[in-house]
Design a protein around this motif. Sequence first.
Motif, PDB file in Angstrom:
ATOM      1  N   GLY A  26       0.959  -1.273  -0.009  1.00  0.00           N
ATOM      2  CA  GLY A  26      -0.145   0.136   0.017  1.00  0.00           C
ATOM      3  C   GLY A  26       1.015   1.363  -0.108  1.00  0.00           C
ATOM      4  N   ASP A  27       2.040   1.253   0.710  1.00  0.00           N
ATOM      5  CA  ASP A  27       3.032   2.587   0.859  1.00  0.00           C
ATOM      6  C   ASP A  27       3.396   2.657  -0.499  1.00  0.00           C
ATOM      7  OD1 ASP A  27       2.170   2.898   3.548  1.00  0.00           O
ATOM      8  OD2 ASP A  27       3.922   1.941   4.366  1.00  0.00           O
ATOM      9  N   ILE A  57      -3.900  -4.131  -2.535  1.00  0.00           N
ATOM     10  CA  ILE A  57      -3.757  -3.675  -3.883  1.00  0.00           C
ATOM     11  C   ILE A  57      -5.128  -2.964  -4.443  1.00  0.00           C
ATOM     12  CG2 ILE A  57      -2.962  -3.857  -6.358  1.00  0.00           C
ATOM     13  CD1 ILE A  57      -1.123  -6.027  -5.332  1.00  0.00           C
ATOM     14  N   SER A  58      -6.174  -3.830  -4.335  1.00  0.00           N
ATOM     15  CA  SER A  58      -7.308  -3.513  -4.876  1.00  0.00           C
ATOM     16  C   SER A  58      -8.031  -2.229  -4.173  1.00  0.00           C
ATOM     17  CB  SER A  58      -8.304  -4.791  -4.800  1.00  0.00           C
ATOM     18  OG  SER A  58      -8.082  -5.760  -5.639  1.00  0.00           O
ATOM     19  N   GLU A  59      -7.775  -2.170  -2.919  1.00  0.00           N
ATOM     20  CA  GLU A  59      -8.443  -1.124  -2.020  1.00  0.00           C
ATOM     21  C   GLU A  59      -7.577   0.031  -2.430  1.00  0.00           C
ATOM     22  OE1 GLU A  59      -7.887  -2.693   1.772  1.00  0.00           O
ATOM     23  OE2 GLU A  59      -9.793  -3.947   1.733  1.00  0.00           O
ATOM     24  N   VAL A  60      -6.121  -0.009  -2.386  1.00  0.00           N
ATOM     25  CA  VAL A  60      -5.468   1.276  -2.829  1.00  0.00           C
ATOM     26  C   VAL A  60      -6.007   1.845  -4.120  1.00  0.00           C
ATOM     27  CG1 VAL A  60      -3.282   2.235  -3.187  1.00  0.00           C
ATOM     28  CG2 VAL A  60      -3.455   0.635  -1.337  1.00  0.00           C
ATOM     29  N   VAL A  70      -6.268  10.805 -13.796  1.00  0.00           N
ATOM     30  CA  VAL A  70      -6.272  10.794 -15.326  1.00  0.00           C
ATOM     31  C   VAL A  70      -5.422   9.459 -15.631  1.00  0.00           C
ATOM     32  CG1 VAL A  70      -5.603  11.699 -17.321  1.00  0.00           C
ATOM     33  CG2 VAL A  70      -6.655  13.093 -15.664  1.00  0.00           C
ATOM     34  N   ARG A  71      -4.316   9.278 -15.014  1.00  0.00           N
ATOM     35  CA  ARG A  71      -3.316   8.104 -15.447  1.00  0.00           C
ATOM     36  C   ARG A  71      -4.087   6.762 -15.405  1.00  0.00           C
ATOM     37  NH1 ARG A  71      -1.297  10.312 -10.458  1.00  0.00           N
ATOM     38  NH2 ARG A  71       0.054  11.624 -11.674  1.00  0.00           N
ATOM     39  N   ARG A  72      -3.227   6.006 -16.043  1.00  0.00           N
ATOM     40  CA  ARG A  72      -4.087   4.736 -16.237  1.00  0.00           C
ATOM     41  C   ARG A  72      -3.372   3.777 -15.485  1.00  0.00           C
ATOM     42  NH1 ARG A  72      -1.663   0.383 -19.440  1.00  0.00           N
ATOM     43  NH2 ARG A  72      -3.286  -1.287 -19.795  1.00  0.00           N
ATOM     44  N   VAL A  73      -4.467   2.887 -14.466  1.00  0.00           N
ATOM     45  CA  VAL A  73      -3.863   1.794 -13.600  1.00  0.00           C
ATOM     46  C   VAL A  73      -4.269   0.586 -14.094  1.00  0.00           C
ATOM     47  CG1 VAL A  73      -4.096   1.041 -11.067  1.00  0.00           C
ATOM     48  CG2 VAL A  73      -3.650   3.651 -11.914  1.00  0.00           C
ATOM     49  N   ALA A  74      -3.578  -0.558 -14.294  1.00  0.00           N
ATOM     50  CA  ALA A  74      -3.918  -1.821 -14.490  1.00  0.00           C
ATOM     51  C   ALA A  74      -3.473  -2.793 -13.378  1.00  0.00           C
ATOM     52  CB  ALA A  74      -3.418  -2.320 -15.566  1.00  0.00           C
ATOM     53  N   PHE A  75      -4.231  -3.841 -13.090  1.00  0.00           N
ATOM     54  CA  PHE A  75      -4.008  -4.760 -11.781  1.00  0.00           C
ATOM     55  C   PHE A  75      -4.175  -5.970 -12.380  1.00  0.00           C
ATOM     56  CE2 PHE A  75      -5.578  -6.818  -7.751  1.00  0.00           C
ATOM     57  CZ  PHE A  75      -4.125  -7.344  -7.624  1.00  0.00           C
ATOM     58  N   LEU A  76      -2.819  -6.857 -12.571  1.00  0.00           N
ATOM     59  CA  LEU A  76      -2.976  -8.217 -12.664  1.00  0.00           C
ATOM     60  C   LEU A  76      -2.712  -9.302 -12.015  1.00  0.00           C
ATOM     61  CD1 LEU A  76      -0.391  -7.404 -15.804  1.00  0.00           C
ATOM     62  CD2 LEU A  76      -2.987  -7.061 -16.059  1.00  0.00           C
ATOM     63  N   ARG A  77      -3.339 -10.465 -12.243  1.00  0.00           N
ATOM     64  CA  ARG A  77      -3.041 -11.612 -11.160  1.00  0.00           C
ATOM     65  C   ARG A  77      -2.560 -12.752 -11.844  1.00  0.00           C
ATOM     66  NH1 ARG A  77      -7.620 -11.556  -6.683  1.00  0.00           N
ATOM     67  NH2 ARG A  77      -6.027 -12.864  -5.627  1.00  0.00           N
ATOM     68  N   GLN A  78      -1.617 -13.358 -11.135  1.00  0.00           N
ATOM     69  CA  GLN A  78      -1.138 -14.693 -12.137  1.00  0.00           C
ATOM     70  C   GLN A  78      -0.909 -15.789 -10.878  1.00  0.00           C
ATOM     71  OE1 GLN A  78       2.016 -13.253 -14.157  1.00  0.00           O
ATOM     72  NE2 GLN A  78       3.618 -13.949 -12.859  1.00  0.00           N
ATOM     73  N   ALA A  79      -0.803 -16.805 -11.211  1.00  0.00           N
ATOM     74  CA  ALA A  79      -0.169 -17.751 -10.434  1.00  0.00           C
ATOM     75  C   ALA A  79       1.300 -17.747 -10.181  1.00  0.00           C
ATOM     76  CB  ALA A  79      -0.280 -19.459 -11.239  1.00  0.00           C
TER      77      ALA A  79
END
Length: 308
Positions: A26-27, A57-60, A70-79
Amino acid sequence: MSGKEFATDSLVSVIVPCYNYAAYVGDALRSILSQEYANFELIVVDDGSTDNSAQVISEVLAQEADKSLVRRVAFLRQANAGVSAALNAGLAEARGSYIATFDADDVMPAGRLSLQMAYLQDHPEVGCLGGQTQRIDERGKLLPRKDKKGGVRRYDFSQALALALVVGGNNAVYRRDAVEQVGGYDPAIKIQDFQMTLKVAHAGYLVDVLPEVVTLYRRHEGSLSSNYKAEYRYGLQVIAPYAGHPSYESAKVRLVSKALRTASVCDKTFAWSLLRQVPLRYWDRRLLKRFRHLILKRQRSATPQTLV
């Protein structure tokens, strides 16, 4: 730390791989999202965490989305596949002309992206740009640091290989063209920063290291890998493609010396096997110091291993 303004800011893709860093990620993300450099995207890759990193991560990211960034944010999850594989996943998603990698347990100082982007746009010959690190404790308090005098340090491939130079992934910004030219990261090698430093230099780019602090490195038990045997083994894999280069033997000795820092007091049998590999012409003050520790210090147990 201050950067300069550009008429047209190039897009920077900041890629953050995360594995079981719920207490710190988070920090890290908030420090990145607070950078004043306007044109960057953030790509977070959860590498199969077994704690609640994904939830943090999702909460932040949701909190930041509420601020209408405005900036783009992407969150990926993998094994779980390791840091190098996670970075490759981030690269596949990235749109930027520059790639900044960052560790999920560290903190990015204000102005870091502006500083490094200003330098890279003025120095097109540089493919990998690093900087200095300031250590912090688990709570984020600054730890004592010896100031390093001097200006920018520059390395070509021969110099980088001879020194077994590592521009830490948490300090690095790369030209995307350079990263793509060398084929990204080899997921079989888990010391991703070392391999990318040498690969970019071998492709003909220069590697520069700034004198300014660009990362607050969080010192905690999980961050201090003691698996020096694995690090040594992976290091040999990194330099193996350059075995015919005149700097190869020097690089190997550097890896031996690094492994001896721990082996000389934690596994003396392994330490002796390492020392036997070093030709006499490569013995220096650092190696003599390791030798003294091997002879004089009592063997102790290593801390928990984090690299396999």
